[in-house]
Write an enzyme that holds these catalytic residues in place. Structure first.
Site, mmCIF file in Angstrom:
data_model
loop_
_atom_site.group_PDB
_atom_site.id
_atom_site.type_symbol
_atom_site.label_atom_id
_atom_site.label_comp_id
_atom_site.label_asym_id
_atom_site.label_seq_id
_atom_site.Cartn_x
_atom_site.Cartn_y
_atom_site.Cartn_z
ATOM 1 C CG ASN A 41 -129.166 -7.959 71.672
ATOM 2 O OD1 ASN A 41 -128.435 -8.826 71.717
ATOM 3 N ND2 ASN A 41 -128.980 -6.590 71.472
ATOM 4 C CG HIS B 115 -126.176 -3.255 68.701
ATOM 5 N ND1 HIS B 115 -126.361 -3.808 67.542
ATOM 6 C CD2 HIS B 115 -125.474 -1.923 68.689
ATOM 7 C CE1 HIS B 115 -126.326 -3.314 66.420
ATOM 8 N NE2 HIS B 115 -126.337 -1.772 67.034
ATOM 9 C CB SER C 22 -123.967 -0.714 73.561
ATOM 10 O OG SER C 22 -123.643 0.480 72.456
ATOM 11 C CG ASP D 152 -129.876 -3.031 67.754
ATOM 12 O OD1 ASP D 152 -129.869 -4.460 68.737
ATOM 13 O OD2 ASP D 152 -129.517 -2.931 66.374
HETATM 14 C C1 GRF Z 1 -121.466 -10.479 68.751
HETATM 15 O O1 GRF Z 1 -120.521 -9.292 68.042
HETATM 16 C C2 GRF Z 1 -122.702 -9.491 69.049
HETATM 17 O O2 GRF Z 1 -122.445 -8.566 69.368
HETATM 18 C C3 GRF Z 1 -123.582 -9.270 67.829
HETATM 19 O O3 GRF Z 1 -123.507 -10.527 67.109
HETATM 20 C C4 GRF Z 1 -122.015 -10.854 67.048
HETATM 21 C C5 GRF Z 1 -121.785 -12.765 68.004
HETATM 22 O O4 GRF Z 1 -121.004 -13.328 67.741
HETATM 23 N N1 GRF Z 1 -124.893 -9.203 67.772
HETATM 24 P P1 GRF Z 1 -121.098 -13.987 69.394
HETATM 25 O O5 GRF Z 1 -121.924 -15.430 68.860
HETATM 26 O O6 GRF Z 1 -121.668 -13.907 69.990
HETATM 27 O O7 GRF Z 1 -119.546 -15.018 68.649
#
Ligand code: GRF
Length: 235
Positions: free
Chosen positions: A109, A111, A138, A147
């Site tokens: 994932n 984050h 991260s 997370d």
């Molecule tokens: C990103 O900032 C990611 O880190 C978080 O949600 C957002 C998703 O943006 N988990 P996208 O859909 O990849 O444009």
């Protein structure tokens, strides 16, 4: 080397998914994106994936009687794509323990914070409120706690004087798009693996490119003017 079949899970915009698809369009990249699953039928990312020739599937919670049934449908969709690796990219659901444990070490994932700081939502607003000078993102292995899984790679950006949630989010997002392909590549190549709850990184001595990919700091951090900004020197 066979490329790892990777399925991306999204809920919305899909810009990280797009970065992964772009990286994987290089045949020498160790992962290929074989499918995209969204829990929302109107996720903008679905159209982007389709326009890149990637198969998509919508698995909505409302179409399943229970959380377990939903998780089973996600697992079936992953099996349908023949997934080796699952990459969550802006996927806004918490998957159940059974599914996460089944995929442990093969599910990652991204984050938008330097974990373990700022788990959960609204990370950029919280970083500004906390007054941190350095923020970032991260990529981590997914474990049942949200997370909380072991970190694979991180990228840092400065928090500038005058930043608001949007300007900071945009700066972080830019490095997300560089970090996620690097981190997924490490996992797909077997250079980052999860063992006993920790990330084990392969020895990079003979591989200078990968050695620097586990942590990224953009150039501005090395410039004096930005360091002054970072310190928030007030006259
Ligand atoms: C990103 O900032 C990611 O880190 C978080 O949600 C957002 C998703 O943006 N988990 P996208 O859909 O990849 O444009």
């Amino acid at each position: 080397m066979s490329r790892k079949r990777t399925v991306v899970l999204i809920s919305g915009r899909g810009s990280n998914m797009t970065a992964l698809i772009a990286a994987a369009s290089d045949p020498s990249y160790p992962a290929e994106i074989v499918g995209v699953i969204s829990d929302r039928a109107n996720a903008a990312g679905l159209g982007i994936a389709q326009s890149r020739g990637i198969a998509t599937k919508v698995v909505q919670r409302a179409d399943h009687p229970s959380k377990d049934a939903y998780d089973a449908a996600v697992d079936a969709a992953l099996a349908g794509f023949g997934a080796d690796i699952v990459a969550l990219a802006g996927y806004m659901r918490i998957l159940g323990r059974g599914l996460v444990e089944k995929w442990q070490g093969r599910m990652v994932n991204i984050h938008p914070a330097l974990l373990p700081a700022f788990k959960g939502l609204d990370t950029h607003a919280r970083a500004i409120r906390a007054g941190v000078r350095i923020h970032g993102c991260s990529v981590h292995f997914v474990t049942p706690e949200m997370d909380d899984g072991p970190i694979i790679a991180q990228a840092a950006v400065p928090v500038m004087v005058g930043d608001n949630e949007d300007t900071l989010a945009a700066r972080v997002l830019k490095v997300e798009h560089r970090l996620y392909p690097l981190a997924l590549g490490l996992v797909a190549e077997g250079k980052a693996s999860m063992e006993k709850g920790h990330t084990v990184l392969a020895h990079f001595a003979d591989d200078a490119d990968n050695a620097s990919s586990v942590v990224m700091a953009p150039d501005p951090l090395r410039e004096e003017t930005d360091l002054e900004q970072l310190a928030r020197i007030t006259p």
